[in-house]
Design an enzyme around this catalytic site. Structure first.
Site, short mmCIF file in Angstrom:
data_model
loop_
_atom_site.label_atom_id
_atom_site.label_comp_id
_atom_site.label_asym_id
_atom_site.label_seq_id
_atom_site.Cartn_x
_atom_site.Cartn_y
_atom_site.Cartn_z
N ASP A 127 82.40 17.67 50.45
CA ASP A 127 81.75 18.60 49.52
C ASP A 127 80.48 19.22 50.11
OD1 ASP A 127 80.72 16.00 49.41
OD2 ASP A 127 79.93 16.26 47.39
N GLY A 174 79.85 2.25 36.75
CA GLY A 174 79.67 1.74 38.09
C GLY A 174 80.95 1.65 38.91
N LEU A 227 83.90 6.50 38.47
CA LEU A 227 84.71 7.42 37.65
C LEU A 227 83.84 8.40 36.88
CD1 LEU A 227 87.49 5.01 36.32
CD2 LEU A 227 87.40 6.32 38.43
N GLU A 261 70.84 15.37 36.48
CA GLU A 261 70.90 14.21 37.37
C GLU A 261 69.88 14.34 38.51
OE1 GLU A 261 74.49 11.34 38.88
OE2 GLU A 261 74.74 12.75 37.25
N ASP A 314 81.69 16.09 40.11
CA ASP A 314 81.88 15.25 38.92
C ASP A 314 81.72 16.07 37.64
OD1 ASP A 314 82.06 13.35 40.85
OD2 ASP A 314 80.22 12.29 40.32
N TYR A 349 75.09 6.78 53.48
CA TYR A 349 75.38 8.18 53.13
C TYR A 349 74.43 9.11 53.88
CZ TYR A 349 75.71 12.38 50.16
OH TYR A 349 75.85 13.66 49.71
#
Length: 395
Positions: A39, A125, A128, A163, A175, A225
């Site tokens: 992404d 957690g 999903l 977020e 998401d 990450y």
């Protein structure tokens, strides 16, 4: 299960607010069929909304100043004045909601008083995206009740902004986009940069998507990450120095990558090789799904896991074990880790008649190997956020 969630949430509303909710809304979680870590590299992802939801029971109030939430699953309440400027608070779940309100308030739109009770069947957690469902569900509700004239794209971006600003997680858009734009029996091929997207039929008759939750999350998720992003940026810079005419990362070829391998170094080379191959796999997977070619889709899932484990190196012992053992089972067409890595779920494509046996075998093997009770989620591809009315959806 959905009816039970709606009934439980409505009952919680009655108990807390001593009145009937006026409207019911459902906001789904999501899976990503294929396309991990692409992404932020001009790639496509292939997510879908699923039949696990946050249910919101809602009522507008005569008190035009106060908005009150009741989180049934935490047994906690929170109220705020809609005319005041909001700041993050100590309760994490509240910040997802306050961030949405703040983004809408900053755009100059006005909101009145509300009472909201909510509850969820999206496991927290597990990767999903319960957070995106919470953010975008609230944004959708405000849009509907106060006629804010926001588009679906606006709602997804507001969820992402919440977020970033109130929770402090620099998430991508996948998401939120999935929760808002999901369609039953369809996957979304999404360009996370331009937000251009197209739908593909998810023809999986005779097969199930089953998630195995490893119930582990290793602490180097964030640092790992960030390290991967640095590796990728280093590789991209060298590619563009050599081939400045290429517009997007996804347009580089593996031959171009091989030309600069020595200059790039082994680590960045492996990272970029995985990404370029994964971007192509997403396009192939969309076609395979649409054509009902479950065998080829399964093969692509296996290739993705191998790439995430050996080239991008974001898997872990538990996930590798889970995938490896699952692929030995009868009726399993494909399996891979899903999400950012270092723990979380695997996504598995299994023939319907073999699902129960596979679940039983892998649960036992995983418990024997790691002493952990694996969780299992059977999911179906469903609609995005919608209002629930008398056994029918209003989308």
């Amino acid at each position: 299960m959905q009816e039970q969630l709606i009934n439980d949430t409505s009952e919680a509303f009655r108990s807390v607010f001593q009145s009937e909710p006026e409207r019911i809304f459902l906001a789904p979680g999501r899976i990503n069929i294929i396309g991990e870590h692409v992404d932020y590299s001009d790639g496509f992802v292939l997510p879908a909304a699923i039949d696990k939801h946050i249910c919101f029971a809602v009522k507008k109030t005569d008190d035009s100043e106060t908005c009150t939430f009741f989180a049934k699953d935490f047994n906690e309440s929170f109220s705020f004045n809609v005319n005041e400027k909001q700041s993050p608070v100590s309760q994490t779940w509240v910040n997802y909601l306050l961030g949405v309100f703040n983004a809408i308030q900053e755009s100059g739109k006005e909101i009145g008083g509300l009472q909201i009770a909510f509850s969820s069947t999206i496991p927290m957690g597990s990767g999903l995206s319960s957070s995106a469902a919470l953010e975008c569900g609230f944004a959708y509700i405000l849009n509907e009740l106060f006629n804010l004239h926001l588009t679906k794209k606006d709602l997804a971006l507001i969820g992402q902004k919440s977020e970033h600003t109130f929770v402090g997680v620099k998430c991508g858009i996948m998401d939120q986009f999935s929760s808002v734009f999901g369609k039953e029996h369809q996957v979304i091929m999404l360009d996370c940069n331009s937000l251009e997207h197209q739908y593909f039929e998810a023809n999986l008759d005779g097969y199930s998507l089953v998630l195995f939750d490893s119930c582990v999350k290793h602490t180097h998720l964030t640092s790992g990450y960030n390290d991967r992003r640095k590796d990728v940026e280093h590789g991209k810079n060298i590619l563009w120095k050599k081939f400045p005419e290429v517009q997007k990362f996804r347009d580089f070829t593996l031959e171009m990558l091989d030309e600069v391998k020595a200059e790039m170094g082994e680590t960045s080379y492996k990272r970029c090789k995985y990404l370029l191959k994964e971007i192509k796999r997403v396009e192939e997977a969309a076609k395979a799904l649409s054509a009902g070619n479950a065998e080829y889709l399964g093969k692509l899932l296996v290739e993705t896991h191998a790439g995430l484990s050996t080239e991008f190196e974001v898997s872990c012992e538990e996930l590798d074990f889970m995938v490896e053992e699952t692929l030995k089972q009868n009726g399993v067409l494909g399996a891979r880790m899903m999400g950012g890595g270092f723990g979380g779920c695997s996504i598995n494509l299994i023939r319907n008649e073999n699902v129960a046996e596979v679940i039983e075998n892998i649960t036992a093997e995983y418990k024997a190997a790691f002493g952990i009770e694996m969780k299992v989620y059977r999911v179906k591809i469903s609609d995005g956020i919608n209002e629930y009315k008398r056994n029918e959806f209003v989308i």
